[in-house]
Design an enzyme around this catalytic site. Sequence first.
Site, PDB file in Angstrom:
ATOM      1  N   THR A 279       5.061   9.467  32.908  1.00 30.45           N
ATOM      2  CA  THR A 279       5.660   9.367  31.247  1.00 30.45           C
ATOM      3  C   THR A 279       7.192  10.062  30.792  1.00 30.45           C
ATOM      4  OG1 THR A 279       4.388  11.312  30.571  1.00 30.45           O
ATOM      5  CG2 THR A 279       3.330   9.080  30.468  1.00 30.45           C
TER       6      THR A 279
ATOM      7  N   GLY B 218       2.568  11.077  19.525  1.00 28.57           N
ATOM      8  CA  GLY B 218       2.108  10.563  20.835  1.00 28.57           C
ATOM      9  C   GLY B 218       2.469   9.026  20.864  1.00 28.57           C
TER      10      GLY B 218
ATOM     11  N   GLU C  86      -0.108   5.158  23.846  1.00 30.76           N
ATOM     12  CA  GLU C  86      -0.963   4.137  23.828  1.00 30.76           C
ATOM     13  C   GLU C  86      -0.594   2.970  22.562  1.00 30.76           C
ATOM     14  OE1 GLU C  86      -5.136   5.928  25.010  1.00 30.76           O
ATOM     15  OE2 GLU C  86      -3.587   7.358  24.383  1.00 30.76           O
TER      16      GLU C  86
END
Length: 696
Positions: free
Chosen positions: A460, A654, A657
């Site tokens: 990532t 974050g 997702e």
Amino acid sequence: MSGGAVGRSYPRLEGREKVTGTARYAVEYPVDGITYGWAVPAAAVRGRITRVDTAPALAVPGVLAVLHHGNAPRLAPGSEPELWLLQEPAVRYRGQLIAVVVATTLEAAREGARLVRIDYDAGPHSTVLTADHPGLYRPEHVNPSYPTDTAEGDFDAGYAAAPIRVDATYRTPAYHNNPMEPHATTAQWHDGRLLVHDSNQGASPVQAMLAELFELPTESIRVVARHVGGGFGSKGFAKAAVVLAALAARHVDRPVKLALTRQQLFGPVGYRTPTIQRVRLAADADGRLTAVCHDAISQTSTIREFAEQTAVYTRSMYAAPHRRTTHRLVRLDVPTPFWMRAPGECPGAYALESAMDELATEVGIDPVELRIRNDPAVDPDQGKPFTSRNLVACLREGAERFGWPDRDPTPRSRRDGRWLVGTGMAGSSYPARSMPASATATARPDGSFLIRIDATDIGTGARTAIWQVAADALGVPPERVEIRIGDSDLPTARLAGGSMGTATWSWAVIRAAQALREKLRDTPLADSEVTAAVNTEEEVGGQPTLPRYAYGAQFVEVRVDADTGEVRVNRMLGVFAAGRVVNPATARSQLIGGMTMGLSMALHEEGVLDERYGDWVNHDLATYHITGCADVEQIEAYWVDESDDELNPAGVKGIGEIGIVGTAAAVANAVHHATGVRIRDLPIRLDKLISPSPLA
Ligand code: MOS
């Protein structure tokens, strides 16, 4: 925080190592005396192993051992029955890994695995999820610890009284995680201590699990995961490869490398459960929701319960006075489902965001406007204010950038030669949580700094993000900071999962940097290093529990061949609100990666199950299709400025997702706009579009 590393694009710190092939992955470490393990899958669905004939395998030159339940080292029956491997003759699903062949070469191990003869006493099985399965039950809670069902107001009365209603059932198939690097491990025992180089999303949790299974103190086990070629949730916990490699290495008393094959990723490492979701929406003539109900059915195995939180998305997304959500589960003779990028939110959003599109058509208002009208002032589930909620900003900016306002809402209103052209959109949200973690910050006499934390970079860019955050927190240029991650010998942190990595690790790293600076004020640096160590357990645990989410708006333009039903995606555009963006370059990659995986779910991915065989029949990337670059011509991700001080010291939400959530619905909604055909069971295949009646 001072300095200016956060918010700037830096290439990945390990980028050069990766592109030149010097970055070592789990089974790429050279080890003296290495041997190779090859796992053997069960050929029965449900039953018992009655006999294992190892002789033909052992006759292959180079084969050292065949491990199975009859001879494998014993494991403690721990908290994770899934990992109690080679301990008993029971077979719980086809493909369960029931033996391992160890050999001096990979080829011999593979040949040996082919020759192991296993007899079974097999019984009848049930492997298909249906809405009327007699085994359906109500789990105690759904993952990670949400209530199974919720109810507010009186859904039935609210729904019955409403002038406008949608009642639709959506289906999603099983999806299989296929990281580029499979689950793979090199295991070595030295004097009763276990060293594993393993491909996982968190070395410390894997270390803890191995300690439990092998009944060892955690200090006797070291797990290294320096580079990981993707995980998407499937490597969020210890899995079969690491346990089998450790068992095999102990049995043959030599180091063992074991990688699962591509075929073995289709089951034994978990998968996204299929779902059957009924969504009912009711609204007044202005499109204001009055009643919302989301009933989700999914599956688990006979090994253990995995209760995916499919309908949880609907609890907090849109406001309505009457609301209900339920989850039901059935235990089938299948592998245990597991996490896959945005577990719950992703399939749940496909259903709700499709139903919202159906409602927009029913009411006759624009689907962007419908979502703005139903944006809640406080969390409908908890009744508390959100730390920040910028869904509307994403919707507005996305609509603007995409050119949405000129859209004619009539289905089949655009045609370009043989192509029917349409646009669709969907909302998106994902929780913004953090976990406790430990970290150390060290000042060295030469003016450099070292940050140590057992974080994991699964591809990532996490290593680089932590480095940027650390530099600013230390108040020095990033070039003076060294980052060490991916090793259970480092200060403990939990997994790279749930989009919690950057929030979690930056929290601990910032506190460690602050503690170090304080220490240096009292004791200026002389000839030796100065180190500060922190653990954020208390601070994270003591945080007020206000609802916290990242948001997004997804826009898609498709064209559909009027004769063949072939779907092509002209462009996808997402706008997200995810707190502070640490590294725009890697953040953009993450968001586009999520959207790409959502496109894959919309158009291609599908585990095709054959009940007679008791398993999915497509066990490789030739038959389990995933999206490629040619599937979409233009894909863009943007974000709105968002400053949220309630979250964590770095202000990040974050982004692992949020990019996948809502994408499949946006594609399905665009296909409906193009063709007038509403696809309620993914994937959107051409045969579904041209049957029973042709588009043309
Ligand atoms: Mo992700 S499914 O939380 O690794």
